[in-house]
Design a protein around this motif. Structure first.
Motif, short mmCIF file in Angstrom:
data_model
loop_
_atom_site.label_atom_id
_atom_site.label_comp_id
_atom_site.label_asym_id
_atom_site.label_seq_id
_atom_site.Cartn_x
_atom_site.Cartn_y
_atom_site.Cartn_z
N HIS A 57 1.09 -1.51 0.09
CA HIS A 57 0.13 0.55 0.00
C HIS A 57 0.71 0.81 -0.34
O HIS A 57 0.21 2.20 -0.36
CB HIS A 57 -0.82 0.10 1.28
CG HIS A 57 -0.20 0.23 2.97
ND1 HIS A 57 0.15 -0.21 2.97
CD2 HIS A 57 -0.06 1.78 3.29
CE1 HIS A 57 0.37 0.28 4.30
NE2 HIS A 57 0.85 1.34 4.56
N ARG A 58 2.30 0.89 0.67
CA ARG A 58 2.85 2.59 -0.16
C ARG A 58 3.57 2.52 -1.20
O ARG A 58 4.70 3.36 -1.34
CB ARG A 58 4.29 2.15 1.62
CG ARG A 58 3.56 1.97 2.82
CD ARG A 58 4.68 1.78 3.90
NE ARG A 58 5.44 3.12 4.00
CZ ARG A 58 6.48 2.52 4.43
NH1 ARG A 58 6.90 2.43 5.81
NH2 ARG A 58 7.49 4.07 4.35
N GLY A 59 3.35 1.43 -2.22
CA GLY A 59 4.13 1.63 -3.18
C GLY A 59 3.23 2.61 -4.37
O GLY A 59 2.14 3.41 -3.27
N SER A 60 3.26 2.31 -5.67
CA SER A 60 2.84 3.60 -6.29
C SER A 60 1.92 2.15 -7.82
O SER A 60 2.05 1.43 -8.20
CB SER A 60 3.02 3.91 -6.68
OG SER A 60 4.27 3.56 -8.26
N VAL A 61 0.56 3.05 -8.56
CA VAL A 61 0.56 2.60 -9.19
C VAL A 61 0.26 3.20 -10.92
O VAL A 61 -0.46 4.44 -10.78
CB VAL A 61 -1.23 1.82 -9.20
CG1 VAL A 61 -1.44 1.53 -9.88
CG2 VAL A 61 -0.95 1.26 -7.70
N ALA A 62 0.89 3.24 -11.47
CA ALA A 62 0.74 3.64 -13.24
C ALA A 62 0.71 2.65 -14.11
O ALA A 62 1.55 1.88 -14.50
CB ALA A 62 1.79 4.33 -13.21
N ASP A 63 -0.62 3.06 -14.36
CA ASP A 63 -0.84 2.76 -16.36
C ASP A 63 -1.01 0.97 -15.75
O ASP A 63 -0.78 0.08 -16.40
CB ASP A 63 0.43 2.95 -16.95
CG ASP A 63 -0.34 2.04 -18.70
OD1 ASP A 63 -1.64 1.85 -19.02
OD2 ASP A 63 1.10 2.08 -19.35
N GLY A 64 -1.39 0.51 -15.04
CA GLY A 64 -2.45 -0.41 -14.72
C GLY A 64 -0.59 -1.37 -13.93
O GLY A 64 -0.44 -2.20 -13.80
N ILE A 65 0.33 -0.92 -13.78
CA ILE A 65 1.69 -1.37 -12.93
C ILE A 65 1.85 -1.44 -11.69
O ILE A 65 1.64 0.31 -11.44
CB ILE A 65 2.65 -0.85 -14.36
CG1 ILE A 65 2.54 -1.87 -15.24
CG2 ILE A 65 3.91 -1.89 -13.06
CD1 ILE A 65 3.56 -2.04 -16.50
N THR A 67 3.92 -0.40 -8.38
CA THR A 67 5.64 -0.95 -8.37
C THR A 67 5.71 -0.43 -6.39
O THR A 67 5.10 0.16 -6.40
CB THR A 67 6.89 0.52 -8.77
OG1 THR A 67 5.67 -0.04 -10.40
CG2 THR A 67 7.37 0.86 -8.61
N CYS A 68 6.75 -2.06 -6.12
CA CYS A 68 6.74 -1.59 -4.69
C CYS A 68 7.93 -0.26 -4.69
O CYS A 68 9.85 -0.67 -5.85
CB CYS A 68 7.00 -3.01 -4.53
SG CYS A 68 7.92 -3.56 -2.55
N HIS A 69 8.11 0.39 -3.85
CA HIS A 69 9.20 1.18 -4.11
C HIS A 69 10.31 0.54 -2.81
O HIS A 69 10.98 1.55 -3.02
CB HIS A 69 7.95 1.84 -2.70
CG HIS A 69 7.85 3.35 -3.66
ND1 HIS A 69 6.46 4.36 -3.14
CD2 HIS A 69 7.18 2.72 -4.92
CE1 HIS A 69 6.57 4.94 -4.23
NE2 HIS A 69 6.68 3.86 -5.18
N TRP A 70 10.29 -0.59 -2.32
CA TRP A 70 11.79 -0.48 -1.63
C TRP A 70 12.73 -1.41 -2.74
O TRP A 70 13.75 -1.05 -2.62
CB TRP A 70 11.30 -2.15 -0.11
CG TRP A 70 12.00 -2.34 0.49
CD1 TRP A 70 13.27 -1.11 0.84
CD2 TRP A 70 11.93 -3.24 1.94
NE1 TRP A 70 14.33 -2.08 1.81
CE2 TRP A 70 14.04 -2.99 2.30
CE3 TRP A 70 11.69 -3.56 1.92
CZ2 TRP A 70 14.07 -4.01 3.25
CZ3 TRP A 70 12.33 -5.40 2.58
CH2 TRP A 70 13.08 -4.69 3.24
N HIS A 71 12.28 -2.58 -3.50
CA HIS A 71 13.51 -2.92 -4.20
C HIS A 71 12.72 -2.73 -5.52
O HIS A 71 12.93 -2.88 -6.85
CB HIS A 71 13.74 -4.56 -4.01
CG HIS A 71 13.97 -4.40 -2.64
ND1 HIS A 71 13.88 -4.99 -1.41
CD2 HIS A 71 15.45 -4.55 -2.86
CE1 HIS A 71 14.25 -5.16 -0.43
NE2 HIS A 71 15.47 -4.59 -0.78
#
Length: 581
Positions: A57-65, A67-71
C-alpha cells in the motif's frame, strides 16, 4: 468494519470509500490485503510484496502496473504477474462488486508445491538466492527428506555447467548426506545453501551439451571401461564421456560403473589435490539418493574434471626430495601378491594402531611397507583405508593454530580424499582403488610439518549438563578463533556418554548458520561419515577435528542465513515490515 460472508465471498469495504481513498488495507481470513481502485477496476492483492514482504500500500500504481518502492519490483495489477523474476508473482484475490460493497474471495486456489517447484528452477537458472530459499522451504515441508529439492538441484547442475561436476554439486551432495543427522529446521537451510552454490557456480558459464552413447549395442562393459581409462590418460574428455555413457546404456551395473571411474581416478596420483576422486565419490552418493536411473546424465558430468585434473606426478612436492611417485609405483606392483596372501587371513588383523602411527610418521618407505604388510596379514581394503582416514583426521585434530591459515585446507584435502577412497572401497573393493589408499597415506606424510609442534589432543573435562554443553558450543562459535576451545568442548561432550547424534546435529546447525564455505562443509560431512563407521574411543576424533576446523572458519557475516530467515518468515506469514491496520 465487521466482515460479512456471502456465497464464500467476504465483504472487504465499500466501493465509495475505496474510490475516495484510492487504496485500502484490510484484514480478511487471516490475510492482510490491499484493495486498489484503478480506473473502473478494483483489485485485491496480498499487501506483502512477494519479494521481501514490504507493504504494497506504500507503493504506486501507474498504467496498471504496481511498483513496490523498496526494491522497485513491478507487478501487473490485473494478473499479479511480475516483471522481475527475483520478486515472484503477486497473489491476487478474486473481487466481486455488489452495489456499493466490495467482496473478496480469500479461499486458497494455488498449488503452492507446484508453484515453488517451478520457482526452484527459476532460482537455479537466474541465481536468485531468496527464490531458492522460498522454494526449498516449501518443498522440504512437502518432502521432509529433501529428496525432491536435491534431485532438482542435481538435474540442473549436471546439465547446466559446461565444466561438469564441481564444487556446487559436491556441496549439495554433502548437505544431502548430512540431512539425516540434522535437526528438522536445519534441513531446508542446508539444502538451500547447497542449491545456491550449484546456481552460483553455473551462473554465466556455458551449458553442457551431452554426448549420445555409441549408436549400437557396441562393445561390452569391460572394453568400454578400458577405453574410458585410455581416453582419460590422454586427456580426451569427450572420448571418455562417450565411453562412459555407452557403458550406462548397455546396462553396466552400479558396481561396474564405480570401478570404471575409480580406476581412472587413481591411474594418476592424487588428482587435483584429491578433488577429482572426491567428486567421483560424491556423484555416486548422489545417485544413491536419487536413483541410478539418472546415471547417464550424472556420470557424464565427471570426465571433464578427471581428464583435466592436475596429476601429482607433475608436482615437485611428490618428486623431491623423496620421489614418492617412484615409491608408489613399486608398491602397486606388490599389491596383488599382498592381497592374495592376506585373503585367507581376513578378520584376524589387529595392527591398526601401529599402522596409524606409521602413517603419521616421517618415513614414507616404512609407511608403504607397513601397509603392504598389513594387507598380507589379513587387513582388508576397507580396514586399510579406515586407518589412513583416521590418520588424516588426526592431522586436523592436532593442527596448531600457529600454522598459516591456508594450511587448514591442505590438511582438509587429505582428509576428504582419504574419506572418499574409504567410502569407495566400502561400495566396491578393488585392487585399483587400493592405489588411492596408498596415495592418501603419502599425502598424510607430506602434511607432517603441519603438526609441528602437534597440538595435544584435548583431555575430556567433567560434564554436569550435556545439553548445556551444546548450547555453550553454539555460543563459542559466535566468536572467532576458538579452535582449541571447540575441540575441548567436543571431547568433553563425547566423554559424557550423552547422545552423540545430538553433537553431530549441533555441529551441523553451527555449520549452516555460517556463509557456506566449501572446505568446511566437506570437513563436517566427512567427519560425520567417519563417526558413523568408527567405534570406541576412535569415533570421537573426527568430530574433534571437524569442530576445530569449523571454529577456525567462524564466524562469517552470515548473510546467507539472513536471506533464508527472511524467506522462512515470509513463508510463515509473518509481518516483516507492514503496519497492523
Amino acid at each position: 468494519m465487521t466482515a460479512t460472508e456471502i456465497d464464500g465471498l467476504v465483504r472487504a469495504a465499500s466501493l465509495s470509500e475505496l474510490r475516495a481513498a484510492g487504496r485500502l488495507v484490510v484484514s480478511l481470513g487471516g490475510h492482510t490485503l490491499c484493495l486498489f481502485a484503478d480506473g473502473d477496476a478494483v483489485h485485491a492483492v496480498d499487501n506483502r510484496c512477494p519479494h521481501m514482504g514490504f507493504p504494497l500500500h506504500r507503493g504506486s500504481v501507474a498504467d496498471g502496473i504496481l511498483t513496490c518502492h523498496w526494491h522497485h519490483a513491478r507487478f501487473d495489477l490485473c494478473s499479479g504477474g511480475t516483471f522481475d523474476q527475483w520478486a515472484d508473482d503477486l497473489r491476487r484475490f478474486p473481487v466481486e462488486l455488489r452495489g456499493d460493497d466490495v467482496y473478496v474471495d480469500v479461499a486458497p486456489r494455488e498449488d503452492h508445491v507446484a508453484h515453488h517447484r517451478k520457482r526452484l528452477r527459476d532460482g537455479l537458472e537466474r541465481n536468485i538466492p531468496l527464490v531458492l530459499a522460498k522454494a526449498t522451504i516449501t518443498l522440504t515441508e512437502s518432502d521432509p527428506t529433501g529428496a525432491e529439492a536435491f534431485a532438482a538441484g542435481l538435474e540442473f547442475g549436471v546439465e547446466r555447467r559446461g565444466d561438469g561436476w564441481g564444487r556446487g554439486l559436491t556441496t549439495l551432495t554433502c548437505f544431502m548426506n548430512l540431512a539425516p543427522w540434522l535437526d528438522i529446521p536445519d534441513v531446508p537451510v542446508a539444502l538451500y545453501q547447497g542449491l545456491a552454490d550449484v546456481s552460483a557456480e553455473a551462473a554465466g558459464e556455458p551449458p553442457r551439451f551431452p554426448l549420445d552413447p555409441l549408436p549400437s549395442a557396441g562393445p561390452d562393459v569391460s572394453v568400454l571401461g578400458r577405453w574410458f581409462r585410455r581416453f582419460v590418460e590422454v586427456r580426451d574428455a569427450e572420448g571418455a564421456e562417450r565411453a562412459l555413457v555407452s557403458a550406462v546404456r548397455v546396462g553396466a551395473s552400479p558396481t561396474e560403473l564405480a570401478d570404471m571411474l575409480f580406476a581412472a581416478a587413481t591411474d594418476h596420483r592424487y588428482l587435483d589435490g584429491g578433488h577429482a576422486l572426491d567428486f567421483v565419490n560424491k556423484a555416486l552418493e548422489a545417485l544413491d539418493a536419487v536413483g541410478w536411473a539418472h546415471a547417464e546424465a550424472v556420470l557424464a558430468s565427471l570426465p571433464v574434471q578427471i581428464a583435466s585434473a592436475e596429476r601429482m606426478e607433475e608436482s615437485n612436492a611428490w618428486r623431491n626430495p623423496v620421489d614418492l611417485v617412484d615409491l608408489l609405483d613399486g608398491a602397486f606392483e606388490r599389491v596383488p601378491a599382498a592381497l592374495g596372501a592376506g585373503k585367507a587371513r581376513r578378520a584376524g588383523w589387529s595392527g591398526r594402531s601401529r599402522l596409524v602411527e606409521l602413517v603419521l610418521g616421517d618415513d614414507p618407505a616404512a609407511c608403504i611397507d607397513a601397509m603392504l604388510e598389513a594387507i598380507g596379514e589379513g587387513a582388508d581394503e576397507v580396514e586399510l583405508a579406515s586407518a589412513v582416514s583416521f590418520a588424516a583426521a588426526t592431522r586436523i585434530a592436532r593442527f596448531p593454530t600457529t600454522n598459516e591459515f591456508g594450511d587448514w585446507d591442505t590438511a582438509l584435502h587429505t582428509f576428504t580424499f582419504a574419506n572418499a577412497v574409504e567410502q569407495g572401497l566400502r561400495r566396491s573393493p578393488s585392487q585399483e582403488l587400493v592405489r588411492g589408499v596408498l596415495d592418501a597415506a603419502m599425502s598424510v606424510y607430506l602434511d607432517r610439518f603441519l603438526n609441528v609442534p602437534a597440538t595435544r589432543l584435548p583431555e575430556p573435562g567433567s560434564v554436569a549438563d550435556s545439553r548445556a554443553l551444546l548450547l555453550e558450543l553454539s555460543e563459542l562459535l559466535d566468536r572467532q578463533q576458538q579452535v582449541n576451545e571447540a575441540g575441548q568442548l567436543v571431547a568433553s561432550y563425547l566423554a559424557s556418554s550423552a547422545d552423540s547424534r545430538s553433537l553431530v546435529a549441533a555441529l551441523g546447525s553451527a555449520l549452516v548458520r555460517e556463509d557456506r564455505n566449501f572446505h568446511t562443509i566437506q570437513c563436517v560431512e566427512a567427519a560425520a561419515r567417519q563417526f558413523a563407521v568408527l567405534s570406541g574411543d576412535e569415533s570421537g576424533l573426527p568430530l574433534v577435528a571437524a569442530a576445530r576446523y569449523l571454529a577456525a572458519h567462524a564466524t562469517t557475516t552470515r548473510s546467507q542465513r539472513q536471506t533464508f530467515d527472511i524467506a522462512r518468515r515470509l513463508h510463515r506469514g509473518d509481518r516483516l515490515y507492514e503496519e497492523v491496520p
